[in-house]
Motif scaffolding. Sequence first.
Motif, PDB file in Angstrom:
ATOM      1  N   ASN A 136       0.816  -1.155   0.068  1.00  0.00           N
ATOM      2  CA  ASN A 136       0.160   0.115   0.145  1.00  0.00           C
ATOM      3  C   ASN A 136       0.938   1.310   0.060  1.00  0.00           C
ATOM      4  OD1 ASN A 136      -1.348   2.281   1.854  1.00  0.00           O
ATOM      5  ND2 ASN A 136      -3.006   1.245   0.689  1.00  0.00           N
ATOM      6  N   ILE A 329      -3.370   3.728  -2.693  1.00  0.00           N
ATOM      7  CA  ILE A 329      -3.300   2.596  -3.781  1.00  0.00           C
ATOM      8  C   ILE A 329      -2.613   1.208  -3.383  1.00  0.00           C
ATOM      9  CG2 ILE A 329      -3.540   4.112  -5.715  1.00  0.00           C
ATOM     10  CD1 ILE A 329      -0.696   4.174  -6.192  1.00  0.00           C
ATOM     11  N   ASP A 336       0.222  -4.358  -8.038  1.00  0.00           N
ATOM     12  CA  ASP A 336      -1.153  -3.531  -7.838  1.00  0.00           C
ATOM     13  C   ASP A 336      -0.925  -1.903  -7.532  1.00  0.00           C
ATOM     14  OD1 ASP A 336      -2.704  -5.671  -8.174  1.00  0.00           O
ATOM     15  OD2 ASP A 336      -2.659  -6.148  -6.027  1.00  0.00           O
ATOM     16  N   ASN A 339      -1.454   0.200 -10.362  1.00  0.00           N
ATOM     17  CA  ASN A 339      -2.680   0.144 -10.781  1.00  0.00           C
ATOM     18  C   ASN A 339      -3.639   1.599 -10.503  1.00  0.00           C
ATOM     19  OD1 ASN A 339      -5.252  -0.297 -11.938  1.00  0.00           O
ATOM     20  ND2 ASN A 339      -5.586  -2.210 -10.956  1.00  0.00           N
ATOM     21  N   LEU A 340      -3.554   2.486 -11.107  1.00  0.00           N
ATOM     22  CA  LEU A 340      -4.090   3.942 -10.678  1.00  0.00           C
ATOM     23  C   LEU A 340      -5.631   3.799 -10.681  1.00  0.00           C
ATOM     24  CD1 LEU A 340      -1.643   6.506 -12.156  1.00  0.00           C
ATOM     25  CD2 LEU A 340      -1.566   5.266 -10.165  1.00  0.00           C
ATOM     26  N   ASP A 342      -7.355   1.434  -9.270  1.00  0.00           N
ATOM     27  CA  ASP A 342      -7.897   0.999  -7.757  1.00  0.00           C
ATOM     28  C   ASP A 342      -7.168   1.675  -6.754  1.00  0.00           C
ATOM     29  OD1 ASP A 342      -9.632  -1.031  -8.637  1.00  0.00           O
ATOM     30  OD2 ASP A 342      -7.719  -2.592  -8.696  1.00  0.00           O
ATOM     31  N   PHE A 343      -7.786   2.758  -6.519  1.00  0.00           N
ATOM     32  CA  PHE A 343      -7.468   3.652  -5.265  1.00  0.00           C
ATOM     33  C   PHE A 343      -8.488   3.913  -4.299  1.00  0.00           C
ATOM     34  CE2 PHE A 343      -8.864   6.678  -8.229  1.00  0.00           C
ATOM     35  CZ  PHE A 343      -9.217   7.798  -7.273  1.00  0.00           C
TER      36      PHE A 343
END
Length: 472
Positions: A136, A329, A336, A339-340, A342-343
């Motif tokens: 994270n 994120i 991961d 991967n912008l 998924d935030f």
Amino acid sequence: MRSQILLLSLATGLLAGCTVGPDYAGPPKTASDAAGAAFVRADAGTTSAPPVADWWKTLGDPQLDALITRALASNTDIRAAEARLRQARAALGEQRANSAPKASASALYAHAHIPGASLGSSDSSGSSSSDLNLYNLGFDASWEIDLFGGQRRTVEAARAQMEGTEASLADVQVSISANVAQNYLNLRDRQQRIALGEQSVAMQTDMLALTRQRFDRGTATAADVAQAESQLDATRARISPLAAERDAYLNALAVLTGQQPGAVDADLSAAGEIPLPPALVPVGDPSVLLAHRPDIRAAERTLAADTAKIGQAEAARFPRLSFMGLIGIGGTKISDLGNLDDFVAVGAPQLSWSFLDFGRTKAKVGQARATRDEAEARYDGTVLSALQDAEDALARFREARVTVASLARVRDKAALTERLAQSRYQAGTATRIAALSARNDLNRAEQDLVSARAALTGDYVAIQKALGFAWR
């Protein structure tokens, strides 16, 4: 939704322009109005022209100039005051920064092995377990809007405290320069009086020898010899404490200039003349004193800071609005983090209001107002004390000039008497003891005049200290 945001922004802007607490309107007039257009004790020896900042240079003594210059650069009290000023400036910077949003970033990696939980894996014995990785990256920010000016009052108080610390530094500089000058004058006074005392010892030794010769010839009594011995012993006894005081002033000058005792002995061991003040001393007027004396400026800045603290305390009566935002994120794989889409984003305004504190805030406001009233009284007292210092110094300086003039006339008359006694001795109409006695009387008159001159210049230094100049 847009209209709600617009209304919230507008209301926040209007509230942010509100600052509770009294605005500082400048120093009170109660004490300063008591100051007249001119000093009461000033006389023909002073002028209302503005005082000289580097007043010690008017004494025309290069050694004194060098000592004060070094003291202003190296004195330990000044260095400590400069450090306090740096602390106050840093405190002001901290309060200014507290008005801005706070932001922080974080990175997290966590690995967990969880027995008894099954996420699709099991060991050879058939028992289930789970391994989990977590990656994270996060960013969070918070900002408390200064709705009622509490933080602005805090910055205002910190600024006034910093300016008061600047004035306190100037006050230390004034005191140190005056202390150096006074110790230097005392040193020169003791050196000259020691030299004159040693001359007196030499003359009284000759007088004692002559008195003993007369006693041997039967022309003097034992009482005459005893009196001459007593006078010689008394003169020697007066020199010893003067020598101890001379060494103490040398030590004081070394420490005042940031050096160890004995460091200035080589430069100042030879007796020097006592510098005299100028014939006409510029002292300005009471308004100049009120504007420049550092302790008055420090007291005024303390009053300004305590006034601002009333608003700081009153702001606690009203609601507080703060915003907190969070963006993060990540996932169970390190890929991961890129991967912008998924935030996690969180925005949370918070309104808090301690409306039921059973009088705590009211009590704090009362304390702040009483502290401000105390600061005002102290300011008035500082002004009055400063005016008293100046008037006292002017009165002493005026009378010291009269004393010096009187003792100068005494010295001149003693010099005339000594010349006449020498003439009579050379003409054979007076004894050598009478001539030596007249010279000894002249020596005592010289010592009295030396002390009076040192006191006169010391009173000049006291005037400059009372006026509050010499700060950088």
